[in-house]
Design a protein around this motif. Structure first.
Motif, mmCIF file in Angstrom:
data_model
loop_
_atom_site.group_PDB
_atom_site.id
_atom_site.type_symbol
_atom_site.label_atom_id
_atom_site.label_comp_id
_atom_site.label_asym_id
_atom_site.label_seq_id
_atom_site.Cartn_x
_atom_site.Cartn_y
_atom_site.Cartn_z
ATOM 1 N N MET A 1 -4.641 -0.031 -3.073
ATOM 2 C CA MET A 1 -4.548 -1.324 -3.740
ATOM 3 C C MET A 1 -5.456 -1.337 -4.947
ATOM 4 O O MET A 1 -6.658 -1.334 -4.810
ATOM 5 C CB MET A 1 -4.950 -2.436 -2.786
ATOM 6 C CG MET A 1 -3.932 -2.659 -1.702
ATOM 7 S SD MET A 1 -4.675 -3.556 -0.328
ATOM 8 C CE MET A 1 -5.671 -2.257 0.391
ATOM 9 N N THR A 2 -4.852 -1.309 -6.095
ATOM 10 C CA THR A 2 -5.621 -1.293 -7.317
ATOM 11 C C THR A 2 -5.100 -2.374 -8.209
ATOM 12 O O THR A 2 -3.984 -2.743 -8.127
ATOM 13 C CB THR A 2 -5.449 0.066 -7.973
ATOM 14 O OG1 THR A 2 -4.094 0.331 -8.079
ATOM 15 C CG2 THR A 2 -6.130 1.143 -7.191
ATOM 16 N N ASP A 3 -5.581 -3.069 -8.984
ATOM 17 C CA ASP A 3 -5.010 -4.268 -9.448
ATOM 18 C C ASP A 3 -4.653 -4.381 -10.864
ATOM 19 O O ASP A 3 -5.101 -3.680 -11.616
ATOM 20 C CB ASP A 3 -5.838 -5.438 -9.215
ATOM 21 C CG ASP A 3 -7.108 -5.909 -9.577
ATOM 22 O OD1 ASP A 3 -7.991 -5.912 -9.009
ATOM 23 O OD2 ASP A 3 -7.342 -6.525 -10.366
ATOM 24 N N LEU A 4 -3.896 -5.443 -11.258
ATOM 25 C CA LEU A 4 -4.458 -6.575 -11.970
ATOM 26 C C LEU A 4 -5.517 -6.928 -11.003
ATOM 27 O O LEU A 4 -5.411 -7.510 -10.137
ATOM 28 C CB LEU A 4 -3.420 -7.628 -12.101
ATOM 29 C CG LEU A 4 -3.891 -9.002 -12.482
ATOM 30 C CD1 LEU A 4 -4.341 -9.057 -13.911
ATOM 31 C CD2 LEU A 4 -2.877 -10.010 -12.235
ATOM 32 N N ASP A 5 -6.314 -6.415 -10.353
ATOM 33 C CA ASP A 5 -6.834 -6.773 -9.071
ATOM 34 C C ASP A 5 -7.506 -8.107 -9.076
ATOM 35 O O ASP A 5 -8.618 -8.223 -9.478
ATOM 36 C CB ASP A 5 -7.780 -5.724 -8.588
ATOM 37 C CG ASP A 5 -7.691 -5.601 -7.088
ATOM 38 O OD1 ASP A 5 -7.274 -6.531 -6.440
ATOM 39 O OD2 ASP A 5 -8.042 -4.563 -6.591
ATOM 40 N N GLY A 19 -6.332 -4.940 -10.443
ATOM 41 C CA GLY A 19 -5.288 -4.534 -10.953
ATOM 42 C C GLY A 19 -4.697 -4.253 -10.795
ATOM 43 O O GLY A 19 -5.602 -4.533 -10.625
ATOM 44 N N GLY A 20 -3.003 -3.627 -11.784
ATOM 45 C CA GLY A 20 -3.078 -2.405 -11.201
ATOM 46 C C GLY A 20 -3.819 -2.505 -10.022
ATOM 47 O O GLY A 20 -4.077 -3.253 -9.440
ATOM 48 N N ALA A 21 -4.685 -2.543 -9.921
ATOM 49 C CA ALA A 21 -5.026 -2.850 -8.632
ATOM 50 C C ALA A 21 -6.360 -3.364 -8.564
ATOM 51 O O ALA A 21 -7.137 -3.238 -9.130
ATOM 52 C CB ALA A 21 -5.003 -1.708 -7.887
ATOM 53 N N SER A 122 0.427 -13.304 -5.878
ATOM 54 C CA SER A 122 1.146 -12.523 -4.869
ATOM 55 C C SER A 122 1.985 -11.422 -5.513
ATOM 56 O O SER A 122 2.030 -10.285 -5.017
ATOM 57 C CB SER A 122 2.041 -13.430 -4.026
ATOM 58 O OG SER A 122 1.278 -14.345 -3.283
ATOM 59 N N LEU A 123 2.647 -11.735 -6.621
ATOM 60 C CA LEU A 123 3.448 -10.726 -7.313
ATOM 61 C C LEU A 123 2.571 -9.631 -7.902
ATOM 62 O O LEU A 123 2.921 -8.448 -7.874
ATOM 63 C CB LEU A 123 4.279 -11.394 -8.403
ATOM 64 C CG LEU A 123 5.463 -12.230 -7.889
ATOM 65 C CD1 LEU A 123 6.075 -13.043 -9.029
ATOM 66 C CD2 LEU A 123 6.514 -11.342 -7.245
ATOM 67 N N ILE A 124 1.429 -10.027 -8.430
ATOM 68 C CA ILE A 124 0.485 -9.039 -8.952
ATOM 69 C C ILE A 124 -0.014 -8.146 -7.815
ATOM 70 O O ILE A 124 -0.154 -6.932 -7.964
ATOM 71 C CB ILE A 124 -0.686 -9.743 -9.651
ATOM 72 C CG1 ILE A 124 -0.200 -10.377 -10.959
ATOM 73 C CG2 ILE A 124 -1.824 -8.772 -9.934
ATOM 74 C CD1 ILE A 124 -1.189 -11.330 -11.585
ATOM 75 N N ALA A 125 -0.302 -8.769 -6.663
ATOM 76 C CA ALA A 125 -0.751 -8.010 -5.502
ATOM 77 C C ALA A 125 0.330 -7.043 -5.029
ATOM 78 O O ALA A 125 0.044 -5.896 -4.655
ATOM 79 C CB ALA A 125 -1.138 -8.967 -4.378
ATOM 80 N N PHE A 126 1.575 -7.515 -5.034
ATOM 81 C CA PHE A 126 2.683 -6.640 -4.638
ATOM 82 C C PHE A 126 2.776 -5.444 -5.579
ATOM 83 O O PHE A 126 2.947 -4.299 -5.141
ATOM 84 C CB PHE A 126 3.996 -7.417 -4.643
ATOM 85 C CG PHE A 126 5.195 -6.562 -4.352
ATOM 86 C CD1 PHE A 126 5.521 -6.222 -3.051
ATOM 87 C CD2 PHE A 126 5.981 -6.072 -5.391
ATOM 88 C CE1 PHE A 126 6.617 -5.415 -2.781
ATOM 89 C CE2 PHE A 126 7.075 -5.270 -5.134
ATOM 90 C CZ PHE A 126 7.399 -4.939 -3.825
ATOM 91 N N GLU A 127 2.646 -5.693 -6.869
ATOM 92 C CA GLU A 127 2.703 -4.609 -7.848
ATOM 93 C C GLU A 127 1.581 -3.609 -7.605
ATOM 94 O O GLU A 127 1.777 -2.390 -7.682
ATOM 95 C CB GLU A 127 2.631 -5.191 -9.260
ATOM 96 C CG GLU A 127 2.826 -4.172 -10.376
ATOM 97 C CD GLU A 127 1.541 -3.487 -10.811
ATOM 98 O OE1 GLU A 127 1.617 -2.449 -11.483
ATOM 99 O OE2 GLU A 127 0.448 -3.990 -10.459
ATOM 100 N N ALA A 128 0.369 -4.126 -7.310
ATOM 101 C CA ALA A 128 -0.772 -3.243 -7.097
ATOM 102 C C ALA A 128 -0.558 -2.336 -5.891
ATOM 103 O O ALA A 128 -0.786 -1.121 -5.962
ATOM 104 C CB ALA A 128 -2.044 -4.077 -6.915
#
Length: 562
Positions: A1-5, A19-21, A122-128
């Motif tokens: 898990m790396t974000d938009l974190d 970000g990203g994760a 949540s969408l950012i987390a899914f992407e990460a």
């Protein structure tokens, strides 16, 4: 898990996840818990409107109060109504049937905005979580395993600059424009990464994503500071952590399934359109927010400093990854840009762990960087050394996402407030144990599920440490300094991710990991497709050692004599 974190980026105007994760699960517990009565005002709250309030005399500094907190009053020193009390009256008044003191983040006045914010995070987390799952496959298909760390650190390098820009932009024009600009950039980066035919193109796409991520996460925190009354802000910030729970469960499964049956590119190409719906839900409420509180132009000096830090970090990463004498030139240039600019962006005494605020800022970078530096290589290790599929490798990190939210909730309990610094020390020790325990998966006979068990421990430690640091930063900040101090926290967050990811990449390549390849999905074949346990051991044990350094820093979080 790396974000938009959102876990590790609290926000240039408030507490990375961000970000990203990284990121970004923010301070506080799980959504729906009682707000922390001792929580100070949001750092992103603008100054009172000069048309309705005269200039108030300086407030008492937090350190002058017995509890070290920030006064919470209904009016300023001149008797005028503050922006926060006016916002309480105006917003809560929209729910005529609900007393202002009983309104929640899901009351009619706030419901659309709350749901929109949670959906975006949540969408950012899914992407990460999805990117972490498919990254081993993408790097292998693009023949770029040697540049594996750049695919993560490039995101944070770009977001470091974007967070500072977003903070200035939000303060002067409001969060609407930078929020939509950030979403556009994030979507464009996904398209570039998903269309890449070479690894350097993929890294460029991740950098564009980082610009978008930095703009978005800061804007969201500014929205929280301006749209919600102070008493509701802890619950909204806590929802950032809760918003990661479902994505870290389904993200690896969905991403792995897509990568297996359709292709890894569609994990990136299918995401941009999904962000539009929550933005449309929020748009009516966003349009009612006041413009920025500053009429002056953006602080170009601070923006240039952030740009110089990002450029310097990028040059240093290139130099340490390309271990040749010729690389000394970009390395020296990067250091010359990075060091003096960082010293101007962070509180004095940060790098010597001075007591109080400087140590809080330093700890944030160490915690975020060590965990991400290890986590980024865990899926690659499980695929190349243990023969797991990308889906199963990504799922091994799921427990960490769940316990991260649990740790954030646990540290927010009122009875534990007096022990927050000790809890953060325990959190860093848990991170060190977790990373070291994951390294035992390289030993023959140790089951691969040990990684999943270890990440449950590390996730809880991260939840306690990251969220606790956000609370401490606001507690130690005077109201007029809260915004700049929170921005410093984000700079430390991004620098920790960049520098320790870079260090992980150096260790990985130096110990022979640059030639690792992703094998077939057959466990027996994949297990024999790569034999670089020393490279992964160097990364994991190196990050565990840095977590122990962070545990020492937690002994210096309380203000006092150096």
């Amino acid at each position: 898990m790396t974000d938009l974190d959102p876990r590790s980026v609290d926000a240039g105007a408030a507490p990375t996840p961000a970000g990203g994760a990284g990121a970004v699960r923010a301070a506080g517990g799980i959504s729906g818990t009682a707000p922390d009565a001792s929580a100070p005002p949001s750092p992103s709250r603008p100054a009172p409107d000069t048309a309705t309030a005269t200039e108030a005399p300086p407030r008492e500094a937090p350190d002058d109060r017995p509890d070290g907190g920030v006064a919470d009053t209904a009016g300023d020193a001149t008797g005028h109504e503050t922006q926060d009390s006016a916002r309480d009256r105006a917003r809560d008044g929209a729910d005529a049937e609900i007393p202002a003191s009983e309104a929640t983040v899901f009351s009619r006045a706030y419901r659309a905005l709350t749901l929109g914010i949670i959906s975006v995070v949540s969408l950012i987390a899914f992407e990460a979580s999805a990117v972490t799952t498919v990254m081993p496959v993408a790097a292998d298909r693009l023949d770029g395993v040697g540049l594996y760390a750049f695919a993560f650190s490039g995101y944070f390098t770009a977001s470091l600059f974007a967070m500072t820009l977003s903070g200035e932009w939000c303060d002067r024009r409001g969060p609407l424009a930078p929020l939509f600009a950030g979403v556009a950039a994030f979507g464009a980066g996904l398209v570039v990464a998903g269309s890449a035919t070479q690894m350097w193109m993929f890294i460029v796409g991740r950098g564009v994503q980082g610009i978008g991520g930095g703009l978005v996460i800061v804007s969201l925190y500014v929205v929280v500071g301006r749209a919600f009354p102070q008493r509701l802000q802890p619950a909204v910030l806590a929802s950032f952590s809760a918003a990661w729970v479902l994505p870290v469960i389904v993200g690896p499964v969905v991403a792995g399934t897509i990568a297996d049956h359709v292709g890894w590119r569609w994990v990136f190409l299918g995401m941009p359109v999904l962000v539009l719906l929550p933005l449309m839900v929020m748009l009516p409420a966003l349009r009612t927010l006041p413009p920025g509180g500053h009429s002056t132009a953006m602080d170009r000096r601070r923006i240039l400093l952030a740009l110089a830090v990002a450029a310097g970090a990028g040059l240093l990463q290139f130099a340490v990854q390309d271990l040749r004498w010729l690389s000394l030139l970009p390395g020296v240039a990067g250091a010359a840009l990075l060091v003096p600019c960082v010293l101007r962006l962070l509180p004095a005494g940060t790098f010597r762990a001075a007591r109080g605020l400087p140590s809080v800022v330093l700890l944030r970078g160490l915690a975020a960087g060590t965990f991400l530096g290890a986590e980024s290589f865990v899926p690659l290790m499980l695929v190349t050394e243990r023969g797991l599929s990308p889906t199963m490798a990504g799922l091994s990190l799921t427990g960490g996402g769940l316990t991260w939210a649990l740790g954030s909730y646990a540290q927010s309990r009122p009875r534990l407030h007096a022990h927050r610094e000790r809890l953060m020390g325990l959190g860093m020790l848990m991170i060190a144990v977790s990373i070291a325990l994951a390294a035992t998966a390289l030993i023959d006979g140790v089951p691969a599920w040990i990684v999943a068990a270890s990440w449950v421990i590390g996730g809880f430690g991260m939840g306690v440490t990251i969220s606790g640091g956000s609370v401490l930063l606001l507690k130690l900040s005077r109201p007029e300094d809260a915004g700049s101090n929170a921005a410093s926290l984000q700079v430390s967050d991004a620098l920790g991710n960049i520098s320790l990811l870079g260090a992980s990449g150096v260790l990985f390549v130096a110990f022979g990991g640059g030639s690792a390849t992703v094998g077939t999905h057959d466990a027996a074949d994949a297990a024999g497709s790569s034999d670089h346990p020393a490279a992964f051991a160097a990364v994991l044990l190196g990050m565990a050692a840095m977590a122990l350094v962070g545990a020492f820093v937690t002994t210096r979080l309380r203000p006092g004599k150096a």
